[in-house]
Design a protein around this motif. Structure first.
Motif, PDB file in Angstrom:
ATOM      1  N   ARG A 225      11.281  -1.865  59.861  1.00  0.00           N
ATOM      2  CA  ARG A 225      10.733  -2.190  58.533  1.00  0.00           C
ATOM      3  C   ARG A 225      11.852  -2.201  57.478  1.00  0.00           C
TER       4      ARG A 225
ATOM      5  N   GLU B 229      12.962  -5.294  55.112  1.00  0.00           N
ATOM      6  CA  GLU B 229      12.996  -5.106  53.661  1.00  0.00           C
ATOM      7  C   GLU B 229      14.390  -5.387  53.097  1.00  0.00           C
TER       8      GLU B 229
ATOM      9  N   ASP C 167       8.823  -8.823  53.590  1.00  0.00           N
ATOM     10  CA  ASP C 167       7.733  -7.865  53.421  1.00  0.00           C
ATOM     11  C   ASP C 167       7.591  -7.068  54.724  1.00  0.00           C
TER      12      ASP C 167
ATOM     13  N   SER D   3       5.333  -5.426  55.944  1.00  0.00           N
ATOM     14  CA  SER D   3       4.018  -5.491  56.591  1.00  0.00           C
ATOM     15  C   SER D   3       3.933  -6.605  57.638  1.00  0.00           C
TER      16      SER D   3
END
Length: 191
Positions: A25, A29, A34, A36
């Motif tokens: 993640r 980022e 994103d 997600s």
């Protein structure tokens, strides 16, 4: 998303250890993406390897490329196999895995025999178990538990992936027969 897919694939491929979702993640980022979208990125990477000799596997709540299991027999003649654990070490490891955290005395009580310090030292040295604290009792013995290395070595996603007792029996039907026989004996005794 292709660039992020390539980056995630490259990070997992380059890492000797399984890569956790938090690191993946952060990578997404850091590239302005994103975080997600990680599940869809992992799905895209997994799809790239359909029919290939490697698969993207979730191990110890992290991601790692692994060789497909059906190719293992051919590779064992070329790749050096890790040393095997002794019977005492495997028994101790099983007790720790299913009853953690537990002390050396707990392991000895379940196994019914003494446990040498050498067995524990070997399991620690192989990165399969780690101390999880000390038990609040006289002498404050060490509490042992499995490590992420244990999950990785046995190809487990988490401890819930451990086989149940029934799955470990040589003949699962024997358990049902034994239970039925015991019920018949107790009914016969009651009359």
């Amino acid at each position: 998303m292709t660039d992020l897919t390539d980056l995630v694939e490259a990070l997992i491929f380059a890492s000797a250890e399984p890569v956790g979702e938090s690191a993946l993640r952060r990578l997404i980022e850091s590239q302005g993406g994103d975080p997600s979208i990680l599940p869809s990125v992992l799905d895209a990477v997994r799809e790239r390897y359909i029919g290939r000799p490697m698969v993207l596997a979730e191990v110890a709540n992290a991601w790692q490329f692994r060789t497909r299991s059906e190719l293992a027999p051919a590779l064992t003649t070329v790749i050096e196999r890790p040393r095997r654990l002794s019977r005492a070490a495997m028994e101790a490891l099983a007790v720790i895995a299913y009853h953690q955290p537990c002390t050396r005395a707990d392991i000895e009580g379940i196994r019914g025999v003494a446990l040498s310090q050498g067995v524990l030292d070997a399991l620690v040295g192989d990165g399969l178990i780690v101390p999880k604290g000390r038990k609040e009792m006289p002498g404050r013995p060490v509490l042992w538990g499995t490590s992420s290395g244990f999950l990785s070595a046995f190809g487990l996603r988490d401890l819930q992936a451990l086989p149940r007792r029934e799955e470990l029996l040589l003949d699962p039907g024997a358990l049902a027969l034994t239970g039925a026989a015991e019920e018949g004996v107790s009914e016969g005794d009651a009359s």
